[in-house]
Write a protein that holds these residues in place. Sequence first.
Motif, short mmCIF file in Angstrom:
data_model
loop_
_atom_site.label_atom_id
_atom_site.label_comp_id
_atom_site.label_asym_id
_atom_site.label_seq_id
_atom_site.Cartn_x
_atom_site.Cartn_y
_atom_site.Cartn_z
N ILE A 60 2.81 1.73 -3.29
CA ILE A 60 1.96 2.30 -4.36
C ILE A 60 1.95 3.83 -4.24
CG2 ILE A 60 -0.42 2.49 -5.22
CD1 ILE A 60 -0.79 -0.48 -4.19
N PHE A 107 0.84 -1.20 0.00
CA PHE A 107 0.00 0.00 0.00
C PHE A 107 0.88 1.26 0.00
CE2 PHE A 107 -2.39 3.35 2.16
CZ PHE A 107 -3.63 3.29 1.54
N ALA A 128 -3.97 4.09 -4.80
CA ALA A 128 -4.22 2.78 -4.20
C ALA A 128 -5.71 2.55 -4.06
CB ALA A 128 -3.54 2.69 -2.83
#
Length: 570
Positions: free
Chosen positions: A119, A116, A126
Amino acid sequence: MDMQPIPAREGNHNMKDYKEVYEQFQWDSVKSQFSWSETGKVNIAYEAIDRHADNPDKKDQTALIYSAPNREEKLTFEDLKFKSNQFANVLKKYNVNKGDRVFLFMHRSPEFYAAFLGILKTGAIAGPLFEAFMEQAVRDRLEDSEASMLVTTPELLDRVPVDELPNLKQIVIVGDVPENGDYIDYYKEMDQASKDFDIEWVDLEDGMLLHYTSGSTGKPKGVYHVHNAMLQHYQTGKWVLDLKEDDTYWCTADPGWVTGTSYGIFAPWLNGVTNVIRGGRFSPDDWYGTLDKYNVTVWYSAPTAFRKLVSAGEEVASKHDLSSLRHVLSVGEPLNPEVITWGTKALNLRIHDTWWMTETGGMMICNYPAMDIRPGSMGKPFPGTEAAIVDNDGNELPPNRMGNLALKKGWPSMMRAVWKNPGKYESYFLGDWYVSGDSAYMDEDGYFWFQGRLDDVINTSGERVGPFEVESKLIEHEAVAEAGVIGKPDPERGEIIKAFITLNDGYEESDELLEDIRQFVKKGLSAHAAPREIEIKDTIPKTRSGKIMRRLLKSWELGLPTGDTSTLEE
Ligand code: WTA
């Protein structure tokens, strides 16, 4: 139940006096604490993780404690910096660019958090999906967002209709990679990736997150959030969660929902605290055990969980030492005064209700440690935000009048768009007011009191479900002709989903059939969206223009007067 206010406790709170702060606070004062206030270029993942990892006094502090039934792991801020850098490098290797949508469909795990954050470091957007989603729910979200990459596990892969998603170019597998297919191996790539990464510095108004959420009409909508939201995450973390650097904090929400990102990722790490992430299912013993084992000091959960703890009884609680806890908060549904009473006994603490929505990105109306709590009230607006009760034309109503709970637009974490749906975005606003869809009133002292939803959105155990999505799935079942879906009040879950259906010719009511229909929705959408009750009717009431009259269904169900039915079809 009418209860006396619970007075503020003495203590060294981050916010000493609500009224004074409310009158003076400016968001610019938060901005100026961050180095990007000079350059204007920012990255929320850097502010949450690398800023601490680059600080010699902080880098070895535990940032994440992951605790699941068969796995426990601790990562420092430096570990998280390196792991997210590695994942960002993997993304670059596979040509992910700023603005691309990279979705995650997996359970909570250290791998999830590294991915996460990685990203975000590339400037991509995300999109975390709740692990319980089934094929239709996954498809709707990946289709609408046109995600080009998905990070998932082998177990969940068969819920992803890969061949029917032309935009989805790449799939990263966290776990054993299936042989038949062109997948990216998470562990292999991570091993080979460099720990150094040049963060993509973005503008405050650049996108970072899409959370799909339900309204009363249409499919779930992509609520679009930008890096600027960090101001709100940081400051609400300070003043509402009352986070201090040596806190151990636990937010029980899944990152597939907004609470699990804003307050399960951003607020705690922006404030540099140790963040407990618990995997696995709810059980009273394990939950109390988690508070006890990690000496959790600040705990953010939901009424549905508190209610389960209440019914589990005092004996379970008494097996655990909960004395480390100093601050407890709640979100997602009305916080019953009974639960507050339980908190003052079982935890010896007040439970602080907070109100906000996916669309607001952060807390809006809250109870602060330094403020008296009126049990049943959501509290008062966060400094720097203006809340009011307005009528349907956007005029402010005086105290004690029920109306639309509205917020003056422009706070930092406000959604900036509904993905590919500008009309829907605009429909939220009445002049300068963002209109929440909740009804409430404000008392003479400025406390806000929740009354209900004004639309047909269902809140079951704190999870937001759109009736349209469930109805659409129901009518895909071969036996179902028409369907109307409502939320029916329930003491434990807040609301349960009740479906009214008509059957196609040749089908007869039976327990097996009803169970089959229920399972069909469960397997297609998710367990929490499956109706707990299904009732067969001869007709489903509709307006002359063909809209299902859910309100009428609800009145029937509750035995209430049916009101104006002049638009009812013959
Ligand atoms: C409801 C969750 C009563 C409300 C963060 C809102 C609440 C919807 C409260 C948003 C509260 C949230 N008291 N109701 N303290 N907090 N709600 O988008 O109806 O999943 O509009 O965001 O939950 O749900 P969402």
